[in-house]
Design a protein around this motif. Structure first.
Motif, PDB file in Angstrom:
ATOM      1  N   LYS A   6     -21.537  34.593 -14.347  1.00  0.00           N
ATOM      2  CA  LYS A   6     -22.955  34.932 -14.530  1.00  0.00           C
ATOM      3  C   LYS A   6     -23.224  35.250 -15.984  1.00  0.00           C
ATOM      4  O   LYS A   6     -24.193  34.779 -16.567  1.00  0.00           O
ATOM      5  N   PHE A 134     -25.292  40.127   0.648  1.00  0.00           N
ATOM      6  CA  PHE A 134     -25.684  40.578  -0.687  1.00  0.00           C
ATOM      7  C   PHE A 134     -26.044  42.064  -0.652  1.00  0.00           C
ATOM      8  O   PHE A 134     -26.529  42.572   0.355  1.00  0.00           O
ATOM      9  N   LYS A 136     -28.405  44.892  -2.791  1.00  0.00           N
ATOM     10  CA  LYS A 136     -29.445  45.057  -3.799  1.00  0.00           C
ATOM     11  C   LYS A 136     -28.987  46.124  -4.780  1.00  0.00           C
ATOM     12  O   LYS A 136     -28.677  47.249  -4.386  1.00  0.00           O
ATOM     13  N   THR A 201     -31.462  43.311  -8.792  1.00  0.00           N
ATOM     14  CA  THR A 201     -31.081  41.984  -8.337  1.00  0.00           C
ATOM     15  C   THR A 201     -30.290  42.068  -7.034  1.00  0.00           C
ATOM     16  O   THR A 201     -30.053  43.147  -6.496  1.00  0.00           O
ATOM     17  N   TYR A 202     -29.888  40.915  -6.539  1.00  0.00           N
ATOM     18  CA  TYR A 202     -29.019  40.837  -5.357  1.00  0.00           C
ATOM     19  C   TYR A 202     -27.655  40.332  -5.795  1.00  0.00           C
ATOM     20  O   TYR A 202     -27.547  39.268  -6.427  1.00  0.00           O
ATOM     21  N   ILE A 203     -26.615  41.088  -5.469  1.00  0.00           N
ATOM     22  CA  ILE A 203     -25.258  40.758  -5.893  1.00  0.00           C
ATOM     23  C   ILE A 203     -24.412  40.433  -4.664  1.00  0.00           C
ATOM     24  O   ILE A 203     -24.383  41.215  -3.701  1.00  0.00           O
ATOM     25  N   TYR A 207     -17.549  36.219  -3.392  1.00  0.00           N
ATOM     26  CA  TYR A 207     -17.923  34.949  -4.004  1.00  0.00           C
ATOM     27  C   TYR A 207     -17.124  33.808  -3.376  1.00  0.00           C
ATOM     28  O   TYR A 207     -15.983  33.993  -2.933  1.00  0.00           O
ATOM     29  N   GLU A 234     -36.864  34.018  -8.057  1.00  0.00           N
ATOM     30  CA  GLU A 234     -35.427  34.109  -8.335  1.00  0.00           C
ATOM     31  C   GLU A 234     -34.638  33.355  -7.273  1.00  0.00           C
ATOM     32  O   GLU A 234     -35.058  33.269  -6.109  1.00  0.00           O
ATOM     33  N   TYR A 236     -30.669  33.367  -5.769  1.00  0.00           N
ATOM     34  CA  TYR A 236     -29.383  34.069  -5.754  1.00  0.00           C
ATOM     35  C   TYR A 236     -28.403  33.295  -4.884  1.00  0.00           C
ATOM     36  O   TYR A 236     -28.780  32.791  -3.815  1.00  0.00           O
ATOM     37  N   THR A 237     -27.167  33.183  -5.337  1.00  0.00           N
ATOM     38  CA  THR A 237     -26.133  32.523  -4.533  1.00  0.00           C
ATOM     39  C   THR A 237     -24.830  33.337  -4.628  1.00  0.00           C
ATOM     40  O   THR A 237     -24.693  34.216  -5.487  1.00  0.00           O
ATOM     41  N   ASN A 238     -23.895  33.005  -3.753  1.00  0.00           N
ATOM     42  CA  ASN A 238     -22.557  33.613  -3.837  1.00  0.00           C
ATOM     43  C   ASN A 238     -21.542  32.630  -4.397  1.00  0.00           C
ATOM     44  O   ASN A 238     -20.358  32.731  -4.131  1.00  0.00           O
TER      45      ASN A 238
END
Length: 242
Positions: A6, A134, A136, A201-203, A207, A234, A236-238
């Motif tokens: 990232k 995910f 937040k 964000t979303y984490i 992964y 936005e 978001y992906t893993n």
């Protein structure tokens, strides 16, 4: 360590976005408008607006544009009624994808997002199908330099309420609870630290990597296509990029 890509790719991503600056400003302005309508025009009393303004400034959005968006959110010159919607689905090889949107017409946005998933080797799922993967979080990135002492930074971050400080190859990544984000960010700013990125964000909790080049190309195209959509804020992906 998972997630490192990232930060490695931020400059590349910024370069791509420079070519789409007008569209990005439009999305950022819409984000500010919605934040004002939901919590008022004063960022000191509206945390969502403060996040939206911080994000706009990080993209070098002119102050005049920011002020215009705040006025529109307050009812001057805009009657569009935007709503926030999150779409969830899977990209190629089962990569989890979350897409946050601001739209004034969900009957337009939903089929557009579905079409982009279908066209690029993914499929749109039901609400909740990937969001549980995910967390937040407030996320702050500080570039690693010889002038920054890791122990001092960690002490400051924890003192202001951070959950964790992760040392990556090129950056210190500070994670916070969403409600503590502003306290930590303001505290670190007061200590003189500069941020290369700062947002709520979303984490991904975990992964997933891709080894098939065709899957990688399809996923990159899916992400780019979604980000080009005017209603998308936005993606978001893993996916753990190499």
């Amino acid at each position: 360590m998972a997630g490192h890509s990232k930060w490695n790719n931020i400059k590349n991503r910024k370069g791509k976005e420079d070519a789409k600056r007008g569209r990005i400003f439009t999305k950022l302005g819409r984000n500010i408008i919605v934040a004002v309508r939901e919590g008022g025009p004063d960022p000191n009393y509206n945390p969502s607006l403060k996040v939206a303004i911080d994000k706009a400034k990080a993209e070098n959005m002119p102050n005049d544009n920011i002020e215009r968006a705040i006025k529109k959110g307050s009812g001057e010159g805009s009657d569009a009624n935007y709503e926030q919607i999150t779409y969830e689905g899977y990209g190629p090889a089962g990569i989890a994808v979350m897409v946050t949107c601001l739209t004034d017409n969900r009957n337009r946005t939903a089929p557009d997002i579905r079409h982009l998933f279908d066209k690029n080797g993914g499929n749109l799922g039901q609400p909740g199908c990937v969001s549980f993967m995910f967390d937040k979080r407030g996320q702050i990135g500080i570039e690693r330099t010889d002038e920054i002492d890791a122990e001092t930074l960690m002490m400051h971050a924890i003192e202001y309420g951070a959950l964790d400080v992760i040392e990556r190859e090129e950056v210190f990544e500070i994670l916070t609870e969403p409600e503590d984000y502003h306290t930590v960010r303001n505290g670190l700013e007061k200590e003189g630290y500069e941020f290369i990125q700062s947002d709520i964000t979303y984490i991904p909790q975990n992964y997933s990597s891709l080894s098939d080049e065709e899957d990688i190309k399809k996923l990159e195209k899916l992400i780019d296509s979604l980000e080009d959509n005017d209603d998308v804020q936005e993606v978001y992906t893993n996916w753990e990029e190499e």
